[in-house]
Motif scaffolding. Structure first.
Motif, PDB file in Angstrom:
ATOM      1  N   TYR A 112       0.827  -1.202   0.000  1.00  0.00           N
ATOM      2  CA  TYR A 112       0.000   0.000   0.000  1.00  0.00           C
ATOM      3  C   TYR A 112       0.868   1.263   0.000  1.00  0.00           C
ATOM      4  O   TYR A 112       0.645   2.185  -0.794  1.00  0.00           O
ATOM      5  CB  TYR A 112      -0.937   0.004   1.211  1.00  0.00           C
ATOM      6  CG  TYR A 112      -1.659   1.310   1.381  1.00  0.00           C
ATOM      7  CD1 TYR A 112      -2.626   1.726   0.472  1.00  0.00           C
ATOM      8  CD2 TYR A 112      -1.360   2.161   2.443  1.00  0.00           C
ATOM      9  CE1 TYR A 112      -3.275   2.933   0.613  1.00  0.00           C
ATOM     10  CE2 TYR A 112      -2.007   3.371   2.598  1.00  0.00           C
ATOM     11  CZ  TYR A 112      -2.962   3.758   1.679  1.00  0.00           C
ATOM     12  OH  TYR A 112      -3.587   4.962   1.822  1.00  0.00           O
ATOM     13  N   LEU A 113       1.861   1.306   0.875  1.00  0.00           N
ATOM     14  CA  LEU A 113       2.725   2.488   0.948  1.00  0.00           C
ATOM     15  C   LEU A 113       3.524   2.674  -0.346  1.00  0.00           C
ATOM     16  O   LEU A 113       3.756   3.811  -0.778  1.00  0.00           O
ATOM     17  CB  LEU A 113       3.645   2.404   2.160  1.00  0.00           C
ATOM     18  CG  LEU A 113       2.927   2.516   3.502  1.00  0.00           C
ATOM     19  CD1 LEU A 113       3.911   2.291   4.652  1.00  0.00           C
ATOM     20  CD2 LEU A 113       2.217   3.845   3.653  1.00  0.00           C
ATOM     21  N   PHE A 114       3.926   1.569  -0.974  1.00  0.00           N
ATOM     22  CA  PHE A 114       4.604   1.675  -2.262  1.00  0.00           C
ATOM     23  C   PHE A 114       3.681   2.331  -3.285  1.00  0.00           C
ATOM     24  O   PHE A 114       4.099   3.223  -4.034  1.00  0.00           O
ATOM     25  CB  PHE A 114       5.050   0.295  -2.763  1.00  0.00           C
ATOM     26  CG  PHE A 114       5.806   0.364  -4.057  1.00  0.00           C
ATOM     27  CD1 PHE A 114       7.173   0.576  -4.065  1.00  0.00           C
ATOM     28  CD2 PHE A 114       5.152   0.247  -5.276  1.00  0.00           C
ATOM     29  CE1 PHE A 114       7.882   0.662  -5.254  1.00  0.00           C
ATOM     30  CE2 PHE A 114       5.836   0.335  -6.468  1.00  0.00           C
ATOM     31  CZ  PHE A 114       7.207   0.545  -6.455  1.00  0.00           C
ATOM     32  N   ASP A 115       2.404   1.913  -3.316  1.00  0.00           N
ATOM     33  CA  ASP A 115       1.434   2.522  -4.236  1.00  0.00           C
ATOM     34  C   ASP A 115       1.238   4.004  -3.951  1.00  0.00           C
ATOM     35  O   ASP A 115       1.125   4.818  -4.873  1.00  0.00           O
ATOM     36  CB  ASP A 115       0.091   1.805  -4.162  1.00  0.00           C
ATOM     37  CG  ASP A 115       0.098   0.451  -4.852  1.00  0.00           C
ATOM     38  OD1 ASP A 115       1.078   0.137  -5.558  1.00  0.00           O
ATOM     39  OD2 ASP A 115      -0.897  -0.298  -4.678  1.00  0.00           O
ATOM     40  N   VAL A 116       1.193   4.369  -2.669  1.00  0.00           N
ATOM     41  CA  VAL A 116       1.037   5.784  -2.293  1.00  0.00           C
ATOM     42  C   VAL A 116       2.217   6.594  -2.829  1.00  0.00           C
ATOM     43  O   VAL A 116       2.037   7.664  -3.431  1.00  0.00           O
ATOM     44  CB  VAL A 116       0.902   5.940  -0.764  1.00  0.00           C
ATOM     45  CG1 VAL A 116       1.022   7.397  -0.346  1.00  0.00           C
ATOM     46  CG2 VAL A 116      -0.414   5.346  -0.276  1.00  0.00           C
ATOM     47  N   LEU A 117       3.426   6.084  -2.645  1.00  0.00           N
ATOM     48  CA  LEU A 117       4.611   6.794  -3.133  1.00  0.00           C
ATOM     49  C   LEU A 117       4.632   6.860  -4.658  1.00  0.00           C
ATOM     50  O   LEU A 117       4.946   7.902  -5.240  1.00  0.00           O
ATOM     51  CB  LEU A 117       5.884   6.120  -2.611  1.00  0.00           C
ATOM     52  CG  LEU A 117       6.109   6.212  -1.113  1.00  0.00           C
ATOM     53  CD1 LEU A 117       7.306   5.363  -0.704  1.00  0.00           C
ATOM     54  CD2 LEU A 117       6.298   7.650  -0.679  1.00  0.00           C
ATOM     55  N   ALA A 118       4.269   5.759  -5.318  1.00  0.00           N
ATOM     56  CA  ALA A 118       4.248   5.743  -6.782  1.00  0.00           C
ATOM     57  C   ALA A 118       3.227   6.744  -7.317  1.00  0.00           C
ATOM     58  O   ALA A 118       3.493   7.436  -8.310  1.00  0.00           O
ATOM     59  CB  ALA A 118       3.943   4.332  -7.290  1.00  0.00           C
ATOM     60  N   ASP A 119       2.070   6.838  -6.665  1.00  0.00           N
ATOM     61  CA  ASP A 119       1.054   7.816  -7.090  1.00  0.00           C
ATOM     62  C   ASP A 119       1.571   9.243  -6.951  1.00  0.00           C
ATOM     63  O   ASP A 119       1.320  10.093  -7.813  1.00  0.00           O
ATOM     64  CB  ASP A 119      -0.231   7.656  -6.276  1.00  0.00           C
ATOM     65  CG  ASP A 119      -1.039   6.435  -6.672  1.00  0.00           C
ATOM     66  OD1 ASP A 119      -0.772   5.857  -7.750  1.00  0.00           O
ATOM     67  OD2 ASP A 119      -1.936   6.050  -5.892  1.00  0.00           O
ATOM     68  N   GLU A 120       2.283   9.520  -5.882  1.00  0.00           N
ATOM     69  CA  GLU A 120       2.834  10.864  -5.676  1.00  0.00           C
ATOM     70  C   GLU A 120       3.833  11.209  -6.780  1.00  0.00           C
ATOM     71  O   GLU A 120       3.815  12.322  -7.324  1.00  0.00           O
ATOM     72  CB  GLU A 120       3.499  10.963  -4.308  1.00  0.00           C
ATOM     73  CG  GLU A 120       4.103  12.315  -4.007  1.00  0.00           C
ATOM     74  CD  GLU A 120       3.080  13.450  -3.947  1.00  0.00           C
ATOM     75  OE1 GLU A 120       3.500  14.611  -4.134  1.00  0.00           O
ATOM     76  OE2 GLU A 120       1.877  13.181  -3.721  1.00  0.00           O
TER      77      GLU A 120
END
Length: 88
Positions: A31-39
């Motif tokens: 989940y945190l990887f996805d959050v960073l990738a979205d940013e």
């Protein structure tokens, strides 16, 4: 790949993030990887938009053209969905 570490995260924040990850069927790490990738993607999108506004991409449309296209597309969508007032 590199490893990142965030220190001093409040426990309640970590618990909430883990809950959100669970709702999405993901591990906290995924989940945190996805959050960073979205940013990162948003920043890339902003750079492209800034390039257009600076004239670097030689866009042939002006703001009025874009707004007209958006308005027409929305009217067409609303009419197809039967949204009241879409036939004006």
């Amino acid at each position: 790949m590199v490893a990142l570490q965030i220190r001093d995260v409040p426990e309640d924040m970590r618990d909430r993030l883990a809950a959100i990850a669970g709702e999405r069927g993901q591990s906290l790490q995924a989940y945190l990887f996805d959050v960073l990738a979205d940013e990162v993607r948003r920043r890339d999108n902003l750079a492209v938009l800034e390039g257009f506004s600076a004239g670097r991409f030689k866009a042939r449309l002006d703001t009025a053209d874009v707004l007209d296209a958006l308005r027409a597309g929305r009217e067409e969508r609303d009419a197809a969905l039967g949204v009241p007032g879409s036939d004006e």
